[in-house]
Design a protein around this motif. Sequence first.
Motif, PDB file in Angstrom:
ATOM      1  N   GLU A  98       0.835  -1.208   0.000  1.00  0.00           N
ATOM      2  CA  GLU A  98       0.000   0.000   0.000  1.00  0.00           C
ATOM      3  C   GLU A  98       0.869   1.256   0.000  1.00  0.00           C
ATOM      4  O   GLU A  98       0.581   2.221  -0.711  1.00  0.00           O
ATOM      5  CB  GLU A  98      -0.942  -0.001   1.206  1.00  0.00           C
ATOM      6  N   ALA A  99       1.936   1.227   0.799  1.00  0.00           N
ATOM      7  CA  ALA A  99       2.852   2.369   0.834  1.00  0.00           C
ATOM      8  C   ALA A  99       3.546   2.548  -0.519  1.00  0.00           C
ATOM      9  O   ALA A  99       3.730   3.684  -0.987  1.00  0.00           O
ATOM     10  CB  ALA A  99       3.877   2.186   1.939  1.00  0.00           C
ATOM     11  N   ALA A 150       6.761   6.198 -14.837  1.00  0.00           N
ATOM     12  CA  ALA A 150       6.016   6.387 -13.586  1.00  0.00           C
ATOM     13  C   ALA A 150       4.659   5.693 -13.655  1.00  0.00           C
ATOM     14  O   ALA A 150       4.213   5.096 -12.666  1.00  0.00           O
ATOM     15  CB  ALA A 150       5.847   7.873 -13.294  1.00  0.00           C
ATOM     16  N   ASP A 151       3.999   5.743 -14.813  1.00  0.00           N
ATOM     17  CA  ASP A 151       2.723   5.034 -14.987  1.00  0.00           C
ATOM     18  C   ASP A 151       2.914   3.532 -14.830  1.00  0.00           C
ATOM     19  O   ASP A 151       2.118   2.858 -14.167  1.00  0.00           O
ATOM     20  CB  ASP A 151       2.122   5.330 -16.369  1.00  0.00           C
ATOM     21  N   ARG A 152       3.972   3.008 -15.443  1.00  0.00           N
ATOM     22  CA  ARG A 152       4.240   1.556 -15.352  1.00  0.00           C
ATOM     23  C   ARG A 152       4.593   1.147 -13.919  1.00  0.00           C
ATOM     24  O   ARG A 152       4.163   0.092 -13.452  1.00  0.00           O
ATOM     25  CB  ARG A 152       5.381   1.149 -16.293  1.00  0.00           C
ATOM     26  N   ALA A 153       5.355   1.970 -13.239  1.00  0.00           N
ATOM     27  CA  ALA A 153       5.710   1.665 -11.847  1.00  0.00           C
ATOM     28  C   ALA A 153       4.458   1.648 -10.977  1.00  0.00           C
ATOM     29  O   ALA A 153       4.312   0.784 -10.094  1.00  0.00           O
ATOM     30  CB  ALA A 153       6.717   2.683 -11.322  1.00  0.00           C
ATOM     31  N   TYR A 154       3.566   2.579 -11.233  1.00  0.00           N
ATOM     32  CA  TYR A 154       2.315   2.606 -10.481  1.00  0.00           C
ATOM     33  C   TYR A 154       1.520   1.326 -10.740  1.00  0.00           C
ATOM     34  O   TYR A 154       1.037   0.681  -9.798  1.00  0.00           O
ATOM     35  CB  TYR A 154       1.492   3.840 -10.867  1.00  0.00           C
ATOM     36  N   ASP A 155       1.371   0.945 -12.005  1.00  0.00           N
ATOM     37  CA  ASP A 155       0.626  -0.269 -12.358  1.00  0.00           C
ATOM     38  C   ASP A 155       1.252  -1.506 -11.703  1.00  0.00           C
ATOM     39  O   ASP A 155       0.543  -2.393 -11.210  1.00  0.00           O
ATOM     40  CB  ASP A 155       0.581  -0.455 -13.877  1.00  0.00           C
ATOM     41  N   GLU A 156       2.574  -1.569 -11.724  1.00  0.00           N
ATOM     42  CA  GLU A 156       3.278  -2.699 -11.113  1.00  0.00           C
ATOM     43  C   GLU A 156       2.999  -2.768  -9.615  1.00  0.00           C
ATOM     44  O   GLU A 156       2.736  -3.843  -9.068  1.00  0.00           O
ATOM     45  CB  GLU A 156       4.786  -2.562 -11.360  1.00  0.00           C
ATOM     46  N   ASN A 157       3.037  -1.640  -8.934  1.00  0.00           N
ATOM     47  CA  ASN A 157       2.797  -1.628  -7.496  1.00  0.00           C
ATOM     48  C   ASN A 157       1.349  -1.948  -7.153  1.00  0.00           C
ATOM     49  O   ASN A 157       1.078  -2.590  -6.138  1.00  0.00           O
ATOM     50  CB  ASN A 157       3.225  -0.280  -6.898  1.00  0.00           C
ATOM     51  N   ALA A 208       4.290   5.434  -5.575  1.00  0.00           N
ATOM     52  CA  ALA A 208       4.260   5.396  -7.038  1.00  0.00           C
ATOM     53  C   ALA A 208       3.211   6.359  -7.588  1.00  0.00           C
ATOM     54  O   ALA A 208       3.426   6.991  -8.629  1.00  0.00           O
ATOM     55  CB  ALA A 208       3.982   3.972  -7.516  1.00  0.00           C
ATOM     56  N   GLU A 209       2.103   6.490  -6.883  1.00  0.00           N
ATOM     57  CA  GLU A 209       1.065   7.422  -7.322  1.00  0.00           C
ATOM     58  C   GLU A 209       1.569   8.866  -7.240  1.00  0.00           C
ATOM     59  O   GLU A 209       1.340   9.673  -8.157  1.00  0.00           O
ATOM     60  CB  GLU A 209      -0.192   7.253  -6.465  1.00  0.00           C
ATOM     61  N   ALA A 210       2.288   9.188  -6.163  1.00  0.00           N
ATOM     62  CA  ALA A 210       2.843  10.537  -6.020  1.00  0.00           C
ATOM     63  C   ALA A 210       3.892  10.804  -7.107  1.00  0.00           C
ATOM     64  O   ALA A 210       3.920  11.895  -7.702  1.00  0.00           O
ATOM     65  CB  ALA A 210       3.456  10.703  -4.636  1.00  0.00           C
ATOM     66  N   GLU A 211       4.744   9.827  -7.380  1.00  0.00           N
ATOM     67  CA  GLU A 211       5.755   9.981  -8.429  1.00  0.00           C
ATOM     68  C   GLU A 211       5.097  10.119  -9.809  1.00  0.00           C
ATOM     69  O   GLU A 211       5.541  10.903 -10.642  1.00  0.00           O
ATOM     70  CB  GLU A 211       6.726   8.799  -8.408  1.00  0.00           C
ATOM     71  N   ARG A 212       4.045   9.365 -10.025  1.00  0.00           N
ATOM     72  CA  ARG A 212       3.320   9.451 -11.295  1.00  0.00           C
ATOM     73  C   ARG A 212       2.705  10.843 -11.456  1.00  0.00           C
ATOM     74  O   ARG A 212       2.791  11.446 -12.524  1.00  0.00           O
ATOM     75  CB  ARG A 212       2.236   8.377 -11.350  1.00  0.00           C
ATOM     76  N   GLU A 213       2.109  11.358 -10.386  1.00  0.00           N
ATOM     77  CA  GLU A 213       1.494  12.684 -10.448  1.00  0.00           C
ATOM     78  C   GLU A 213       2.545  13.766 -10.698  1.00  0.00           C
ATOM     79  O   GLU A 213       2.338  14.684 -11.494  1.00  0.00           O
ATOM     80  CB  GLU A 213       0.728  12.969  -9.150  1.00  0.00           C
TER      81      GLU A 213
END
Length: 178
Positions: free
Chosen positions: A77-78, A121-128, A83-88
């Motif tokens: 969750e963290a 960043a989008d891919r990292a978010y999806d992975e997480n 990842a969401e913050a980095e994506r934004e």
Amino acid sequence: APSGPVGVFRNVIEIVPAVSGQVVEVPAEPLTEVKQGEVLFQIDPEPFQQEVARLSAALVDAEHQPELLASAVEIAEAAVARAEAERERARQKLARSTELVESAAVTQEEFEEDQRTSIVADRAYDENVARLAQARLELAAVTAEGENTAVAQASEQRARADHDLEPATVRAPSDGQV
């Protein structure tokens, strides 16, 4: 006295141990009387005792599994939040670059780098997000009785090892003669 063939019959019980191993002791002497429950022979119990000890340790580990899985969910969750913050942040930087590239305040190369950073960043978010889903599934893996599956498996294996240890001592099934 009667004449003719005479047949002598005896009941014989074959003793076949439920487990295999090296016989280390045979207290029953041939052609001696034994009572039901007396030890006929002993199979080396050490391998069975070692297996019980190993599976007891595995059971302790398995009992901590739910706590570890709950921690894995929290970590996932963290990671999703990060990842969401980095994506934004990457999206905002790309939006600025898009505006600035038209006025030549940012080079085309910098703009393309911001595009790549946004995609990563989008891919990292999806992975997480996928890892979080996996962690939640692992945490939710329970038996019909509500027990964690790893604990249930370890418990069953330990019970089987206990069961195998007992027949290492072979006893007379009834009164008789060896």
